[in-house]
Design a protein around this motif. Structure first.
Motif, PDB file in Angstrom:
ATOM      1  N   CYS A  40      10.218  -1.392  -5.570  1.00 14.72           N
ATOM      2  CA  CYS A  40       8.929  -2.316  -5.578  1.00 14.72           C
ATOM      3  C   CYS A  40       9.018  -2.107  -6.609  1.00 14.72           C
ATOM      4  O   CYS A  40       8.153  -3.566  -7.414  1.00 14.72           O
ATOM      5  N   SER A  41       9.402  -1.481  -7.622  1.00 14.23           N
ATOM      6  CA  SER A  41       8.807  -1.625  -9.731  1.00 14.23           C
ATOM      7  C   SER A  41       9.408  -2.307 -10.422  1.00 14.23           C
ATOM      8  O   SER A  41       9.673  -2.921 -10.774  1.00 14.23           O
ATOM      9  N   ALA A  42      10.921  -2.405 -10.049  1.00 12.17           N
ATOM     10  CA  ALA A  42      11.929  -3.056 -10.336  1.00 12.17           C
ATOM     11  C   ALA A  42      11.786  -5.041  -9.956  1.00 12.17           C
ATOM     12  O   ALA A  42      11.570  -5.158 -11.216  1.00 12.17           O
ATOM     13  N   LEU A  43      11.005  -5.033  -8.523  1.00 12.85           N
ATOM     14  CA  LEU A  43      11.044  -6.605  -7.743  1.00 12.85           C
ATOM     15  C   LEU A  43       9.703  -6.765  -8.777  1.00 12.85           C
ATOM     16  O   LEU A  43       9.537  -8.151  -9.079  1.00 12.85           O
ATOM     17  N   ASP A  44       8.669  -6.213  -8.944  1.00  9.65           N
ATOM     18  CA  ASP A  44       7.351  -6.169  -9.338  1.00  9.65           C
ATOM     19  C   ASP A  44       7.580  -5.864 -10.559  1.00  9.65           C
ATOM     20  O   ASP A  44       7.372  -7.791 -11.309  1.00  9.65           O
ATOM     21  N   ALA A  45       8.035  -6.000 -11.876  1.00 11.68           N
ATOM     22  CA  ALA A  45       8.449  -6.674 -13.254  1.00 11.68           C
ATOM     23  C   ALA A  45       9.400  -7.532 -12.949  1.00 11.68           C
ATOM     24  O   ALA A  45       9.364  -7.910 -14.544  1.00 11.68           O
ATOM     25  N   HIS A  46      10.211  -7.664 -11.755  1.00  8.35           N
ATOM     26  CA  HIS A  46      11.312  -9.310 -12.437  1.00  8.35           C
ATOM     27  C   HIS A  46      10.017 -10.816 -13.122  1.00  8.35           C
ATOM     28  O   HIS A  46      10.653 -10.858 -13.195  1.00  8.35           O
ATOM     29  N   GLU A  73       6.007 -18.468  -7.891  1.00  6.13           N
ATOM     30  CA  GLU A  73       4.624 -17.972  -7.956  1.00  6.13           C
ATOM     31  C   GLU A  73       3.877 -17.913  -6.918  1.00  6.13           C
ATOM     32  O   GLU A  73       3.812 -16.541  -6.748  1.00  6.13           O
ATOM     33  N   GLN A  74       3.714 -18.528  -6.009  1.00  2.00           N
ATOM     34  CA  GLN A  74       3.501 -18.445  -4.284  1.00  2.00           C
ATOM     35  C   GLN A  74       4.220 -17.541  -3.761  1.00  2.00           C
ATOM     36  O   GLN A  74       3.927 -16.574  -3.299  1.00  2.00           O
ATOM     37  N   ASP A  75       5.779 -17.596  -3.749  1.00  2.00           N
ATOM     38  CA  ASP A  75       6.480 -16.174  -3.564  1.00  2.00           C
ATOM     39  C   ASP A  75       6.070 -15.062  -4.083  1.00  2.00           C
ATOM     40  O   ASP A  75       6.146 -14.282  -3.402  1.00  2.00           O
ATOM     41  N   HIS A  76       6.213 -15.444  -5.481  1.00  3.55           N
ATOM     42  CA  HIS A  76       5.560 -13.428  -6.038  1.00  3.55           C
ATOM     43  C   HIS A  76       4.854 -13.243  -5.859  1.00  3.55           C
ATOM     44  O   HIS A  76       4.952 -11.678  -5.149  1.00  3.55           O
ATOM     45  N   SER A  77       3.730 -13.754  -5.239  1.00  5.93           N
ATOM     46  CA  SER A  77       2.543 -13.389  -4.658  1.00  5.93           C
ATOM     47  C   SER A  77       2.942 -12.283  -3.457  1.00  5.93           C
ATOM     48  O   SER A  77       2.037 -11.593  -2.897  1.00  5.93           O
ATOM     49  N   MET A  78       3.181 -13.276  -2.345  1.00  5.58           N
ATOM     50  CA  MET A  78       3.390 -12.886  -1.588  1.00  5.58           C
ATOM     51  C   MET A  78       4.418 -11.572  -0.579  1.00  5.58           C
ATOM     52  O   MET A  78       4.202 -10.631  -0.434  1.00  5.58           O
ATOM     53  N   GLY A  80       4.220  -8.991  -2.929  1.00 12.13           N
ATOM     54  CA  GLY A  80       3.078  -8.076  -3.738  1.00 12.13           C
ATOM     55  C   GLY A  80       2.246  -7.941  -2.341  1.00 12.13           C
ATOM     56  O   GLY A  80       1.705  -6.476  -2.350  1.00 12.13           O
ATOM     57  N   HIS A  81       2.394  -8.121  -1.490  1.00 11.55           N
ATOM     58  CA  HIS A  81       1.417  -7.750   0.064  1.00 11.55           C
ATOM     59  C   HIS A  81       2.719  -7.795   0.192  1.00 11.55           C
ATOM     60  O   HIS A  81       2.374  -6.453   1.260  1.00 11.55           O
ATOM     61  N   LEU A  82       3.674  -8.227   0.948  1.00 10.45           N
ATOM     62  CA  LEU A  82       4.598  -7.300   1.254  1.00 10.45           C
ATOM     63  C   LEU A  82       5.498  -6.032   0.411  1.00 10.45           C
ATOM     64  O   LEU A  82       5.400  -4.810   1.542  1.00 10.45           O
ATOM     65  N   LEU A  83       5.297  -5.831   0.018  1.00  5.13           N
ATOM     66  CA  LEU A  83       5.882  -4.408  -1.281  1.00  5.13           C
ATOM     67  C   LEU A  83       4.810  -3.674  -0.992  1.00  5.13           C
ATOM     68  O   LEU A  83       4.376  -2.365  -0.324  1.00  5.13           O
ATOM     69  N   GLY A  84       3.620  -4.168  -1.101  1.00  9.61           N
ATOM     70  CA  GLY A  84       2.355  -3.135  -0.410  1.00  9.61           C
ATOM     71  C   GLY A  84       2.390  -2.646   1.334  1.00  9.61           C
ATOM     72  O   GLY A  84       2.294  -1.574   1.065  1.00  9.61           O
ATOM     73  N   GLY A  85       2.958  -3.091   1.662  1.00 11.84           N
ATOM     74  CA  GLY A  85       2.250  -2.832   3.802  1.00 11.84           C
ATOM     75  C   GLY A  85       3.898  -1.837   3.577  1.00 11.84           C
ATOM     76  O   GLY A  85       4.021  -1.040   4.014  1.00 11.84           O
ATOM     77  N   LEU A  86       4.718  -2.187   2.813  1.00 13.76           N
ATOM     78  CA  LEU A  86       5.603  -0.759   2.789  1.00 13.76           C
ATOM     79  C   LEU A  86       6.190   0.200   1.938  1.00 13.76           C
ATOM     80  O   LEU A  86       5.435   0.837   2.876  1.00 13.76           O
TER      81      LEU A  86
END
Length: 141
Positions: A40-46, A73-78, A80-86
């Motif tokens: 999650c951290s790596a994907l968010d940093a990317h 950018e819209q995908d990136h926002s999505m 964030g939501h998916l990673l938060g759920g995980l």
């Protein structure tokens, strides 16, 4: 970009393996938490690096790509939501089936996103004059 995407795929693969193992002798929740946190951290940093540095540079050099950049950018926002759920599912010690469902969704969207991004931007990146640390722009694993 391809190297970072490959490493993100591998991190996701390792996270999925941690869910699948579910070794009762070990502490699977702790192991999964470590893998999830790393992925999650790596994907968010990317995505943060792309949004903050790479995409503005591409937009300046190639205004015609504005719709592509908006979609990414819209995908990136999505994500964030998916990673938060995980992360919430891991923290609440959800069942392996629930965790696997979260990871399947992330994997499907990540693969679609990565393929689209590479199709649209790889040739642009070859000619982009960007004075920035690649690790800050694309993230590192």
């Amino acid at each position: 970009m391809r190297r970072v995407h490959a490493r993100l795929r591998e991190a996701l693969h390792l996270t999925r393996e941690a869910v699948d193992r579910g070794d009762p002798a070990a502490d699977p929740a702790r192991e999964l938490l470590l893998f999830c946190h790393g992925f999650c951290s790596a994907l968010d940093a990317h995505h943060t690096g792309e949004d903050r540095t790479l995409f503005p540079a591409i937009a300046a050099a190639r205004p015609d790509l504005a719709p592509v950049l908006r979609a990414l950018e819209q995908d990136h926002s999505m994500f964030g939501h998916l990673l938060g759920g995980l992360q919430a599912a891991v923290a609440s010690r959800s069942s392996p089936a629930v965790l696997a469902g979260h990871l399947e969704g992330i994997a499907a969207i990540m693969e679609s996103h990565v393929r689209y991004e590479e199709r649209q931007l790889l040739t642009v990146l070859e000619g982009l004059d960007l004075d920035a640390d690649p690790g800050e722009v694309l993230g590192t694993l």
